[in-house]
Design a protein around this motif. Structure first.
Motif, mmCIF file in Angstrom:
data_model
loop_
_atom_site.group_PDB
_atom_site.id
_atom_site.type_symbol
_atom_site.label_atom_id
_atom_site.label_comp_id
_atom_site.label_asym_id
_atom_site.label_seq_id
_atom_site.Cartn_x
_atom_site.Cartn_y
_atom_site.Cartn_z
ATOM 1 N N ALA A 25 -2.355 -9.448 -19.545
ATOM 2 C CA ALA A 25 -3.566 -9.794 -20.292
ATOM 3 C C ALA A 25 -4.696 -10.014 -19.280
ATOM 4 C CB ALA A 25 -3.327 -11.054 -21.106
ATOM 5 N N SER A 26 -5.912 -9.847 -19.721
ATOM 6 C CA SER A 26 -7.073 -9.951 -18.823
ATOM 7 C C SER A 26 -7.109 -11.261 -18.040
ATOM 8 C CB SER A 26 -8.370 -9.813 -19.616
ATOM 9 O OG SER A 26 -8.461 -8.530 -20.152
ATOM 10 N N GLU A 27 -6.760 -12.365 -18.695
ATOM 11 C CA GLU A 27 -6.824 -13.664 -18.011
ATOM 12 C C GLU A 27 -5.698 -13.859 -16.996
ATOM 13 O OE1 GLU A 27 -4.738 -14.046 -21.925
ATOM 14 O OE2 GLU A 27 -6.724 -13.366 -21.393
ATOM 15 N N LYS A 28 -4.673 -13.023 -17.014
ATOM 16 C CA LYS A 28 -3.552 -13.128 -16.077
ATOM 17 C C LYS A 28 -3.710 -12.220 -14.860
ATOM 18 C CE LYS A 28 -0.842 -15.685 -18.756
ATOM 19 N NZ LYS A 28 -0.289 -16.940 -18.426
ATOM 20 N N LYS A 29 -4.701 -11.337 -14.865
ATOM 21 C CA LYS A 29 -4.898 -10.401 -13.761
ATOM 22 C C LYS A 29 -5.406 -11.145 -12.531
ATOM 23 C CE LYS A 29 -5.591 -6.377 -16.607
ATOM 24 N NZ LYS A 29 -6.361 -5.171 -16.865
ATOM 25 N N PRO A 30 -5.170 -10.592 -11.337
ATOM 26 C CA PRO A 30 -5.621 -11.259 -10.114
ATOM 27 C C PRO A 30 -7.121 -11.127 -9.872
ATOM 28 C CG PRO A 30 -4.469 -9.232 -9.589
ATOM 29 C CD PRO A 30 -4.342 -9.426 -11.071
ATOM 30 N N TYR A 31 -7.853 -10.621 -10.837
ATOM 31 C CA TYR A 31 -9.298 -10.482 -10.753
ATOM 32 C C TYR A 31 -9.880 -10.565 -12.158
ATOM 33 C CZ TYR A 31 -7.812 -5.808 -12.081
ATOM 34 O OH TYR A 31 -7.205 -4.769 -12.720
ATOM 35 N N GLN A 32 -11.153 -10.864 -12.219
ATOM 36 C CA GLN A 32 -11.880 -10.881 -13.484
ATOM 37 C C GLN A 32 -13.121 -10.007 -13.305
ATOM 38 O OE1 GLN A 32 -10.697 -12.476 -16.291
ATOM 39 N NE2 GLN A 32 -8.942 -12.840 -14.964
#
Length: 102
Positions: free
Chosen positions: A36-43
């Motif tokens: 999920a987007s919030e779990k990625k190592p970047y935003q």
């Protein structure tokens, strides 16, 4: 007849004449498609990205994406890895390539 060789895409995963580790490809696929987007190592802030791209004076999309990925992890080194940089590069490129076709 000349052989038209396509320019190799830049990649953070390997250097010249080095094969990519299979674990790196699995991790890259997981970041791009499984998290999920919030779990990625970047935003990614897409508004800032579009503004930066519109103000950028270069002509090569890959160069812009490469510089964006490097600069993101210079300011956020806690999650930096070759795989995370490659995933960010790919996401930025896919977004901007789709945006420029519209």
């Amino acid at each position: 007849m000349k052989n038209n060789l396509s320019k190799a895409s830049p990649s953070f995963l390997f250097e010249e004449n080095t094969k990519v580790c299979k674990d790196s490809l699995i991790t890259l696929n997981l970041i791009l498609n499984g998290l999920a987007s919030e779990k990625k190592p970047y935003q990614i802030n897409y508004h800032t990205l579009l503004m930066s791209y519109s103000l950028w004076q270069g002509t090569d999309l890959d160069d812009f994406c490469h510089k964006q990925a490097l600069s993101y992890f210079l300011f956020n080194p806690q999650n930096d890895s070759e795989v995370a940089r490659e995933a960010l590069f790919i996401e930025i490129r896919e977004f901007l390539a789709g945006f420029s076709k519209v």
